[in-house]
Design an enzyme around this catalytic site. Structure first.
Site, mmCIF file in Angstrom:
data_model
loop_
_atom_site.group_PDB
_atom_site.id
_atom_site.type_symbol
_atom_site.label_atom_id
_atom_site.label_comp_id
_atom_site.label_asym_id
_atom_site.label_seq_id
_atom_site.Cartn_x
_atom_site.Cartn_y
_atom_site.Cartn_z
ATOM 1 N N LYS A 53 -1.619 -4.325 15.319
ATOM 2 C CA LYS A 53 -2.625 -3.369 14.839
ATOM 3 C C LYS A 53 -3.403 -2.800 16.038
ATOM 4 C CE LYS A 53 -2.754 -5.338 10.268
ATOM 5 N NZ LYS A 53 -3.235 -6.354 9.353
ATOM 6 N N GLN A 97 -8.011 -10.101 8.495
ATOM 7 C CA GLN A 97 -6.601 -10.467 8.346
ATOM 8 C C GLN A 97 -6.457 -11.611 7.346
ATOM 9 O OE1 GLN A 97 -4.113 -8.741 9.696
ATOM 10 N NE2 GLN A 97 -2.531 -10.074 8.880
ATOM 11 N N ASP A 120 -8.070 -1.382 4.006
ATOM 12 C CA ASP A 120 -7.021 -2.116 3.282
ATOM 13 C C ASP A 120 -6.953 -1.680 1.808
ATOM 14 O OD1 ASP A 120 -5.560 -4.049 4.754
ATOM 15 O OD2 ASP A 120 -7.288 -5.408 4.831
HETATM 16 N N1 GUN Z 1 -2.008 -9.947 5.945
HETATM 17 C C1 GUN Z 1 -0.751 -9.476 5.739
HETATM 18 N N2 GUN Z 1 -0.782 -8.176 5.405
HETATM 19 C C2 GUN Z 1 -2.086 -7.809 5.393
HETATM 20 C C3 GUN Z 1 -2.759 -6.574 5.132
HETATM 21 O O1 GUN Z 1 -2.169 -5.541 4.802
HETATM 22 N N3 GUN Z 1 -4.115 -6.606 5.244
HETATM 23 C C4 GUN Z 1 -4.792 -7.726 5.545
HETATM 24 N N4 GUN Z 1 -6.124 -7.664 5.614
HETATM 25 N N5 GUN Z 1 -4.206 -8.876 5.798
HETATM 26 C C5 GUN Z 1 -2.855 -8.920 5.720
#
Ligand code: GUN
Length: 284
Positions: A53, A97, A120
């Site tokens: 990211k 996350q 998200d």
């Molecule tokens: N963990 C795995 N995929 C995601 C996601 O799309 N967002 C978040 N916040 N955590 C994740």
């Protein structure tokens, strides 16, 4: 022989477009979009996601703010950080996350992030907005899939679409997006007695089950579009999706591979949501 829907190439194209839009954004407003990513603990898979990211932010020209917190961070401490980021003008998107350590209630965390910075799209306000078809952010995986469908010019109006899986992050919002794209949508899940009976009739099959070899060739109609959201390991430890690719590829008109299909799209969609958030902030 199906046409392979190339998530890597599509993702690169979207990122190039975002990088250009970011240049224009910076010229117009004098600052860059900013994404804050919080990781609690040291889950290796999550660390890779967070690193990717950050790299994506660099690639498109955003500021990224990373908070790697120790496993023992309390819910209260995490909520305090979120509160600070909620009012930080340099931060347009906040992401915690998942999964977080067990002593942290993820639902509480989702509620704490300001809906305007919830890139998200997990906050109930954003979930509700998706329901009524008036939304700014879409969860990254369903957003990546609709982007791929658009990129390949897949007609959705009046088509039948089966979503396999009913998670809050993929299945449910995916079903809603396909409904907004005028599909007749069916959602199958672990209690569906005969998934194959449903998928055999479908023009578009989207599998988000998390089980290798779940969607077999005989479950697919000739000419169907097959989207594989699965990220599994097979018995040899190799990355694979939910779909038996070799079987389905022979019958499908379009198919996403694993790896290289839906996966590369997700972080790119996070970048898209972050720019959207920054634009809405700037125009307020
Ligand atoms: N963990 C795995 N995929 C995601 C996601 O799309 N967002 C978040 N916040 N955590 C994740």
């Amino acid at each position: 022989m199906a046409i392979i829907m190339d998530g890597k190439a599509t993702s690169a194209k979207v990122r190039a477009d975002l990088a250009q839009k970011t240049i224009e954004f910076k010229e117009k407003y004098g600052y860059a979009p900013g994404l804050a990513v919080i990781i609690v603990g040291e889950d290796p898979a999550s660390q890779i996601y967070v690193r990717n990211k950050k790299k994506a932010c660099e690639e498109v020209g955003y500021n990224s703010f990373e908070y790697a917190l120790p496993e023992k961070t309390t819910e209260e401490e995490l909520l305090k950080l979120i509160d600070e980021l909620n009012s930080d003008k340099k931060v347009h998107g906040i992401l915690v996350q998942s999964p977080t350590p067990r002593h942290i209630d993820e639902k509480k965390i989702q509620l704490a992030i300001r809906p305007e910075k919830d890139v998200d799209a997990f906050h109930p306000v954003n979930v509700g907005k998706i329901m009524i078809g008036d939304y700014d952010f879409v969860p990254c995986t369903p957003a990546g899939i609709t982007e791929l469908l658009d990129e390949y010019g897949i007609e959705t109006c009046g088509k039948s679409c089966v979503v396999i899986g009913r998670s809050d992050i993929v299945g449910k919002p995916m079903a809603m997006l396909m409904l907004h794209k005028n599909c007749t949508v069916t959602v199958c899940h672990s209690r569906t007695p005969d998934v194959a009976k449903v998928t055999k009739e479908a023009d578009i099959v989207i599998s988000a089950v998390g089980k290798a070899d779940f969607v077999k060739g005989d479950m697919i109609k000739e000419g169907a579009v097959v989207i594989d959201v699965g990220m599994n390991r097979n018995s040899q430890g190799k990355l694979c999706g939910d779909v038996v690719y070799d079987e389905c590829e022979k019958k499908a008109a379009y198919i996403t591979p694993v790896p290289g299909g839906v996966g590369p799209m997700t972080i790119t969609m996070l970048m898209k949501n972050t720019l959207k958030s920054a634009q809405l902030f700037a125009e307020k």
